[in-house]
Structures are given as structure tokens and as C-alpha cells.
Design a protein around this motif. Structure first.
Motif, PDB file in Angstrom:
ATOM      1  N   THR A 172       1.209 -41.617   1.768  1.00 20.32           N
ATOM      2  CA  THR A 172       1.813 -41.668   0.441  1.00 20.32           C
ATOM      3  C   THR A 172       0.786 -42.079  -0.597  1.00 20.32           C
ATOM      4  O   THR A 172      -0.225 -42.710  -0.285  1.00 20.32           O
ATOM      5  CB  THR A 172       2.980 -42.681   0.412  1.00 20.32           C
ATOM      6  N   ALA A 219       4.118 -37.430   7.602  1.00 15.57           N
ATOM      7  CA  ALA A 219       5.255 -37.433   6.684  1.00 15.57           C
ATOM      8  C   ALA A 219       4.785 -37.962   5.340  1.00 15.57           C
ATOM      9  O   ALA A 219       4.146 -39.016   5.281  1.00 15.57           O
ATOM     10  CB  ALA A 219       6.394 -38.290   7.233  1.00 15.57           C
ATOM     11  N   GLY A 220       5.078 -37.224   4.273  1.00 10.22           N
ATOM     12  CA  GLY A 220       4.724 -37.725   2.957  1.00 10.22           C
ATOM     13  C   GLY A 220       4.126 -36.681   2.043  1.00 10.22           C
ATOM     14  O   GLY A 220       4.460 -35.495   2.113  1.00 10.22           O
ATOM     15  N   SER A 221       3.208 -37.120   1.215  1.00 12.20           N
ATOM     16  CA  SER A 221       2.710 -36.339   0.089  1.00 12.20           C
ATOM     17  C   SER A 221       1.549 -35.423   0.487  1.00 12.20           C
ATOM     18  O   SER A 221       0.562 -35.879   1.079  1.00 12.20           O
ATOM     19  CB  SER A 221       2.259 -37.312  -1.009  1.00 12.20           C
ATOM     20  N   THR A 267       0.366 -46.568   9.906  1.00 10.44           N
ATOM     21  CA  THR A 267       0.345 -46.490   8.458  1.00 10.44           C
ATOM     22  C   THR A 267      -0.941 -47.107   7.923  1.00 10.44           C
ATOM     23  O   THR A 267      -1.493 -48.015   8.553  1.00 10.44           O
ATOM     24  CB  THR A 267       1.583 -47.212   7.858  1.00 10.44           C
ATOM     25  N   THR A 271       9.993 -41.194   1.919  1.00 18.12           N
ATOM     26  CA  THR A 271       9.118 -40.984   3.072  1.00 18.12           C
ATOM     27  C   THR A 271       9.430 -42.003   4.163  1.00 18.12           C
ATOM     28  O   THR A 271       9.481 -41.660   5.356  1.00 18.12           O
ATOM     29  CB  THR A 271       7.638 -41.087   2.657  1.00 18.12           C
ATOM     30  N   HIS A 306       7.084 -34.976   1.492  1.00 14.45           N
ATOM     31  CA  HIS A 306       7.959 -35.699   0.564  1.00 14.45           C
ATOM     32  C   HIS A 306       7.069 -36.519  -0.360  1.00 14.45           C
ATOM     33  O   HIS A 306       6.144 -37.175   0.098  1.00 14.45           O
ATOM     34  CB  HIS A 306       8.941 -36.605   1.296  1.00 14.45           C
ATOM     35  N   ASP A 307       7.355 -36.515  -1.634  1.00 13.64           N
ATOM     36  CA  ASP A 307       6.467 -37.176  -2.594  1.00 13.64           C
ATOM     37  C   ASP A 307       6.759 -38.657  -2.791  1.00 13.64           C
ATOM     38  O   ASP A 307       5.856 -39.427  -3.115  1.00 13.64           O
ATOM     39  CB  ASP A 307       6.543 -36.464  -3.961  1.00 13.64           C
ATOM     40  N   GLU A 308       8.011 -39.079  -2.632  1.00 14.41           N
ATOM     41  CA  GLU A 308       8.372 -40.459  -2.936  1.00 14.41           C
ATOM     42  C   GLU A 308       8.185 -41.368  -1.719  1.00 14.41           C
ATOM     43  O   GLU A 308       8.677 -41.054  -0.632  1.00 14.41           O
ATOM     44  CB  GLU A 308       9.827 -40.538  -3.408  1.00 14.41           C
ATOM     45  N   PRO A 309       7.496 -42.503  -1.887  1.00 11.35           N
ATOM     46  CA  PRO A 309       7.273 -43.410  -0.751  1.00 11.35           C
ATOM     47  C   PRO A 309       8.568 -43.908  -0.107  1.00 11.35           C
ATOM     48  O   PRO A 309       8.648 -43.997   1.116  1.00 11.35           O
ATOM     49  CB  PRO A 309       6.486 -44.574  -1.376  1.00 11.35           C
ATOM     50  N   PRO A 341       2.891 -41.947   8.051  1.00 10.63           N
ATOM     51  CA  PRO A 341       3.285 -41.791   6.651  1.00 10.63           C
ATOM     52  C   PRO A 341       2.044 -41.761   5.758  1.00 10.63           C
ATOM     53  O   PRO A 341       1.157 -42.608   5.896  1.00 10.63           O
ATOM     54  CB  PRO A 341       4.142 -43.032   6.378  1.00 10.63           C
ATOM     55  N   ALA A 389       6.371 -47.698   2.458  1.00 14.80           N
ATOM     56  CA  ALA A 389       5.975 -47.017   3.681  1.00 14.80           C
ATOM     57  C   ALA A 389       4.887 -47.802   4.409  1.00 14.80           C
ATOM     58  O   ALA A 389       4.133 -47.229   5.197  1.00 14.80           O
ATOM     59  CB  ALA A 389       5.490 -45.598   3.369  1.00 14.80           C
TER      60      ALA A 389
END
Length: 746
Positions: free
Chosen positions: A683, A709-711, A564, A537, A531-534, A681, A571
Motif C-alpha cells: 500500500t 494485495a493492494g495498490s 507486510t 486492502t 485495491h488502492d485503499e489501505p 499487502p 495494513a
């Protein structure tokens, strides 16, 4: 209610009923209050209200405004607490948990007995509280003491609020200085940064400006230089090169460089800092002018001397291994462990038992644990006194499980006393023939120095750790520096064993460490949810922890650790903790809870200690200690945490700034721990911290499962970014025999 015109200066007298939102970073708060005219229809107030507690009577200064969505509200610019005048207000005030020993029921009894004279009687004739049914002399005395302390704090707070000090900091200042608080703040404001935890130079500087300390005062500049060095130490550096120090201090203080240099010279002359040349790591033969805070300079030289003392010791407390028949010894070991050692593991075992100091390093799945167990098994067979330790409680538990021998934290091993002085030191060493320290990458300079001097001459020290993980939270990078010196023998395990090679966690950890992208889809224990958006995410992370992993793998949410890179941001650990607490441990009707700043503490919360406190627990509670809130009393104004060392530790409500929620923590704080499942996460909002060793450390914290999870872009950056460079340390230089060090001219 007092309402004025719609400009700053309107006054609203109200009782704080509840806080609906609080941002710890900015202090911005949204709250609901009751007034004389609105006991049932609560009003909304917004602004800087951190420190105010539900039940307190407040005098709010600000202005009325109209929000397009939420309607009429009061914008707070400042506030003070006031004593209530009505029976209902007095009862609510006393029952709010502000006074230790008085809860809602006892408050009702006291007010029923004394009416509107209640507060005056507690102030002037507290002994009369014994007239209230259920209040004996002991509890009456406790309430009187708590009242006096609150009154004194309130008086100090009036002055401190005038110079920009928040309520929570005012309490800490009063605890440190008592009746001298106002004098210290007015005349020596920069003392606060050194004496009061939670007050740094910037806060002290704001106070100093308010009390009239000049911008170019030498007092201010010298405090700023020490702050600059302290900030560098918080970032892991033992010293700063003098040009870096001057540049950084000029940027912080906004004064001329010449003034900074002059004040630096004064500090060196006063021996408040130490300046000396150390080798420039980027060149051969040249030196750089290094400036140390005194404790770090002493510790670095002392630690190096301690290593050399052990290495050069003429006696040997494991002399039985000097001429042992290793073929027979290893064959016997095989019968005890049921497995053969690989050649490099054999080398490590021999080294640990024949060298006074040795280092064992290597990545996950390379057999460090089995090697350590083999060393301990052979040592115990020869009746050696083996002492096992690790920097964290969880790491110590793991060491005990793999070895079958007792293990403890380094802090407990040394029996650190209030103030941080160890019971075991050079004059009173440990009774040990072999000391094994696991997770040695976490050892910072100050703790390692205390440890080295507690090891008796002739004993063996084995440091075990993964040098590719993040270095210690504290200053220094001891394991890396020791490996960089030729003085200390070492073995690096590199072979991944077949069973470990089937784990996606281990395979991908090694890929990340080699700068290669992790493989997804081939292992049932390693996943990526892109997923691109923090913000999205963060929502995804909460869903993964609260619903997806428990449903598919049967792992309870509290056994899943979110790691994190950062504390702030959508995030980051701060906001994720709020969302995860809401999903995992929401508020329950009738269950006690305590708001402290922007945090709400509840029974069952995962929490983490964020400072060393040598006065707590049996032997101190230390930065990074994790636990669970097991009890909370608004009457006693106290909550209890069971730590991961199975110790019950009590915290008064005014000590809660030492705790943070631990549903999500930064990767740095996770060092030395293992968790059944880890969710990470990744991001672009954490761009500056996307580094290989950080991601590698996070992945290697997992025992069974890793979920990213994330970019994808952020992940790729993290994998290919080697790191931010070495810390400023000189331990490896000092470990060379008789290094020549000259002090800089004063």
C-alpha cells in the motif's frame, strides 16, 4: 461510585470487568467497569489504561462526558490500583490472576474461609492459608511470595507513576533493581535505557525530566549520544560518521552542537565509544571519522581477524580434497544424487572443499540447495565431520531435510549461555572439519563474530545465502561485506533451472530483483488482488487468508503467512494481527485467555519472540523465533509456547511483552523462513519502505503460492526502488590484509 463535576479531578472507584479496545501504540483504552452502584449495568471508561487487568479494583481520576453515539462515559486521565474492601471485591481481586497460584475457585475458598479479613491475613499471617482446604504448605509459600512481590511492586509503582512510568515498565524496573528501584530512577534515570529491556532513551529522558535532571546536563547529553548510536545499530549500522552522529544527536537532544561534540570527546576519553577513521565508500582514498559503540567496534575487527585466521591456516582438515581426481569424484556424486552439476555448481563444490572460506550465493531456483547437498555428500564420503547451521529454526530444519544430516541454529550450535557468552569459542572450538551456514544473509555482526571464533584452525567454512535479500535484522551486512572483499573466494549461481522456471514465484522473484514488474495471469501460483485503499486492502488480506486460499488451495490459515513492510498502519502487522486473530482464533466461551497491553493471547495463537533472551529454554530463545501457544493458565499466570525448534518454553504473564502475534509479521522478521503460502499487502501508506529487496525477500519466502494485495502504484514503486543504500560498516575494509587504521585524536 463517586461522581464529581464535569472537569478533570472527578474520581470513580470501580472494578475493571473487561477491555473492549486497546491501542498499544497510544495507550488509549476503552473498558467496561462495575461500581458499587452498577454491578449489573456496566459503565464505559476511556483513556490511558494499559497495564490494568480485568478484576483489578481501580481508582480512576478524570471527568464525566457524554459521547454522541455511546452516551455517558468516564474519561480517564490517570489511575491507581487499590485493594477492594468487600467480600465480593476481594474474591474478584484474588481470582483475577494477579497472584500466582490463585484462580477463581481457590479465591472463592479463601474468601469463604476468611471473609473480609482475607487480604489482611495474607499480608500479616500468610501461614494461616493452610487452613483453607486444598492449600498445602508449598502452595501457601508460593502465594505468600507472589503477594509480597506484588506489594513491593505496587509501592514502587506509586512513585514511578508519578514520573510517567507505565505499569508494565514499572514491573520490569522492579525486577531489575528490586528495592533500589526508586533510588536508581531518582538519581540515575538514564541507566534504565541500558539495563531494562523496553525502556529506551526517550522514556528514560521523560523520567529524568520529572526527577529534575537539567536539559543540558552532560549526563543527559552523553546518554543521548549513546542512544543515537544504539538507534543507528537497530537500523543496521555498525558506526555513524561523526558529522551524522552530531547532527542526529542535536535533533534528538535539542542542545548546541558544541555541547554534543564536547560530550562525545568525553565518551571517547572514557572509552565508552571508539572513534577512528575508516575508508569513505563513496570516494577513493579518503576517510571519514567513524564513531562506534564499543561492542560493534570490537566485533567488526574481531570478525575480520577471524576470517583471515581461517584463510591463512597452514593445516587443512579437508586435505583429502587437495589432490582428488575431480572427474571420478563428480561421477561418483552423480550416482548418489542422480543428477549432473552445472559448471558453476561444480566450481562451487570444488571451492567449498578446497578453500578454507568460501561463499555460495544466488537467487531462488538457481541450485544453491543441490550444490550444498553435493558438498556435504562428498565431505561425508571422506569421513569429514560436517556441522550444519542456520540463523533460524526453520532454516535449520530445511537444511537438515535437503542434506540428510543434522542441522541446528547458530545459537544452539554455539551453546550460548545466560548473558550471551558461547560455550564454543577460540579456546574451546567446535569439533568440525566443514561448517556450512545457510541463510547467511541473516548473520549479523555480533553473531557472526561469535561463530567465526568457534571454528577450529584448518576447518572449512561455507557461507550460503542470497545477497540480494534484505540484510540481517541486527547491525552489519556480513554476507555483502564478505563478497565486497577480494579476500574471500566465492561463486554466484545465475542459471535458473528448467523446472524452477515453471514457477511463477521464482520467475517473478527474479523479475523483481531485476527491477521488472511481476507477470500476472500466466502462472497458477502468483496473484495480484488490486485495491488502492489501505483499509480495504487490510480487509481483503483477512478474507484471502481466512477464506479464499483455504477454499481454493486447501492450505490451512495457520500455514499462510502475511508479510507486510511495516508494523503500524491499517495494513501493518499490528492491526492485521488483531483482525486475523479474530478471524482465525476468536475468543471461545470458557477458554482461558490473557490480555497484555493491547494484545490478547489465546491457546493456538501464532506468536514470535521479539528479543534475545538467553535465560529462556535450553539454550536461549532468540529474536525472530516463531511458535504456537499450546497452554495458558490464569492460575499459574503462565503460558507455554512450542517453538519452531520443537521446544516448549514457558512465559510468565509479566514476560508477555517479549511476544507478539505472528499471523502477520514484517518482512524483516520473516528472513530465513519458508511458508507454503505468503500474502503481501502493498500500500501507499508504507511508501518509505517500498523497496525492491524488501519485496524480493517477501516473495522468496513462499514455497507454493504468493498473493499480492493492494495498490498497483505501490507495487511499481517497490519494484523500481533499488533500496535505501548501504549500511555504515567497515568489515570489507578490515578484510583486506593488514589495513592501516589510526584512531582519531582524542
Amino acid at each position: 461510585m463517586t461522581a464529581g463535576p464535569t472537569h478533570p479531578g472527578a474520581i470513580l472507584d470501580a472494578v475493571l470487568e473487561r477491555i473492549t479496545y486497546a491501542n498499544e501504540e497510544t495507550g488509549y483504552t476503552i473498558a467496561r467497569v462495575a461500581t458499587d452502584r452498577s454491578q449489573t449495568d456496566l459503565l464505559t471508561v476511556v483513556g490511558p489504561l494499559l497495564g490494568a487487568q480485568p478484576g483489578e479494583s481501580l481508582r480512576l481520576v478524570g471527568r464525566w462526558s457524554s459521547h454522541p453515539r455511546y452516551g455517558r462515559q468516564f474519561e480517564v486521565h490517570s489511575f491507581t490500583t487499590v485493594l477492594p474492601a468487600t467480600v465480593q471485591g476481594i474474591e474478584r481481586y484474588l481470582g483475577s490472576g494477579l497472584i500466582k497460584g490463585i484462580g477463581p475457585r481457590m479465591a472463592a475458598r479463601i474468601v469463604e474461609h476468611f471473609g473480609v479479613d482475607t487480604l489482611r491475613l495474607i499480608e500479616e499471617k500468610p501461614a494461616r492459608l493452610v487452613e483453607v482446604p486444598g492449600l498445602g504448605p508449598k502452595r501457601t509459600a508460593m502465594i505468600a511470595t507472589a503477594w509480597d512481590e506484588q506489594r513491593a511492586i505496587k509501592e514502587v509503582m506509586v512513585f514511578l507513576q508519578g514520573v510517567g512510568v507505565s505499569t508494565s515498565l514499572a514491573v520490569r524496573i522492579y525486577k531489575q533493581y528490586g528495592d533500589a528501584s526508586v533510588t536508581v530512577v531518582r538519581n540515575e534515570p538514564y541507566r534504565l535505557a541500558a539495563d531494562v529491556w523496553g525502556i529506551g532513551f526517550r522514556t528514560a529522558d521523560t523520567i529524568a525530566k520529572a526527577v529534575g535532571i537539567p536539559h543540558d546536563s552532560p549526563q543527559r547529553v552523553m546518554a543521548g549520544i549513546q542512544y543515537t548510536l544504539s538507534e543507528a545499530a537497530d537500523s543496521g549500522h555498525c558506526y555513524l560518521p561523526e558529522p551524522n552522529l552530531v547532527t542526529d544527536a542535536v535533533g534528538i537532544l535539542e542542545v548546541p552542537a558544541d555541547l554534543v561534540r564536547a560530550c562525545l570527546a568525553d565518551l571517547a576519553a572514557q572509552e565508552a565509544v571508539v572513534a577512528e577513521p575508516v575508508p569513505n565508500p563513496s570516494t577513493d582514498g579518503s576517510t571519514i571519522p567513524a564513531v562506534y559503540l564499543v561492542p560493534f567496534h570490537r566485533a567488526e575487527g574481531s570478525l575480520a581477524a577471524g576470517f583471515l585466521r581461517l584463510l591463512r591456516a597452514k593445516s587443512d582438515r579437508l586435505s583429502a580434497f587437495t589432490d582428488v581426481d575431480w572427474t571420478k569424484a563428480l561421477a561418483w556424486l552423480r550416482t548418489r544424487t542422480g543428477a549432473d552439476l552445472a559448471p558453476e555448481q561444480e566450481e562451487a563444490v570444488r571451492l567449498a572443499l578446497t578453500s578454507k572460506v568460501a561463499v555460495l550465493t544466488g537467487g531462488p531456483g538457481c541450485g544453491k540447495s543441490f550444490t550444498v547437498r553435493s558438498v556435504i555428500t562428498l565431505a561425508v564420503a571422506k569421513k569429514a565431520k560436517v556441522v550444519l547451521a542456520a540463523p533460524t529454526g526453520r532454516a535449520a530444519k530445511r537444511l537438515a531435510e535437503l542434506s540428510g544430516q543434522p542441522a541446528t541454529t547458530v545459537h544452539r550450535l554455539l551453546q550460548l549461555r545466560p548473558g550471551g557468552d558461547p560455550s564454543f569459542d577460540r579456546d574451546n572450538p567446535l569439533d568440525a572439519d566443514l561448517v556450512v551456514v545457510d541463510e547467511a544473509s541473516m548473520l549479523d555482526l555480533l553473531l557472526a563474530n561469535k561463530l567465526i571464533h568457534a571454528i577450529p584452525s584448518g576447518a572449512h567454512l561455507l557461507l550460503v545465502g542470497d545477497v540480494d535479500q534484505l540484510p540481517s535484522v541486527g547491525a552489519g551486512e556480513v554476507l555483502r561485506d564478505v563478497l565486497a572483499a577480494d579476500t574471500v573466494p566465492r561463486v554466484r549461481l545465475t542459471r535458473i533451472f528448467r523446472q524452477a522456471a515453471e514457477s511463477g514465484v521464482i520467475v517473478n522473484a527474479h523479475r523483481i530483483n531485476a527491477g521488472q514488474t511481476p507477470i500476472f495471469g500466466q502462472h497458477p501460483d502468483f496473484f495480484l488482488f488490486p485495491h488502492d485503499e489501505p483499509e480495504a486492502t487490510a480487509e481483503l488480506v483477512v478474507d484471502i487468508v481466512a477464506r479464499r486460499i483455504p477454499k481454493r488451495f486447501g492450505i490451512a490459515p495457520r500455514d499462510i503467512q502475511v508479510l507486510t513492510p511495516v508494523h503500524r498502519g491499517p495494513a501493518g502487522a499490528g492491526q492485521l494481527n488483531v483482525a486475523l486473530q479474530q478471524a482465525i482464533a476468536p475468543a471461545r466461551d470458557g477458554a482461558p485467555e490473557r490480555r497484555h497491553g493491547a494484545r490478547v493471547f489465546r491457546v493456538g495463537d501464532k506468536v514470535i519472540q521479539v528479543r534475545n533472551n538467553y535465560d529462556k529454554g535450553a539454550a536461549g530463545v532468540f529474536n525472530g523465533t516463531v511458535g504456537v501457544v499450546t497452554a495458558l493458565s490464569t492460575v499459574e499466570r503462565q503460558l507455554t509456547v512450542r517453538t519452531d525448534e520443537d521446544e516448549e518454553v514457558d512465559y510468565d504473564f509479566d514476560e508477555l511483552d517479549e511476544l507478539q502475534h505472528a499471523y502477520a509479521i514484517t518482512v524483516h522478521r520473516s528472513q530465513g523462513s519458508e511458508y507454503p503460502a505468503v500474502v503481501i499487502p502493498v500500500t501507499m501508506s508504507a511508501y518509505t519502505l517500498l523497496q525492491r529487496n524488501l519485496l524480493y525477500t517477501a516473495v522468496t519466502r513462499a514455497k507454493r503460492l504468493v498473493v499480492l494485495a493492494g495498490s498497483r502504484k505501490a507495487l511499481a514503486i517497490a519494484v523500481r526502488t533499488a533500496g535505501s543504500g548501504r549500511r555504515h560498516t567497515a568489515l570489507s575494509h578490515r578484510l583486506t590484509p593488514d589495513p592501516i587504521v589510526h584512531r582519531l585524536p582524542q
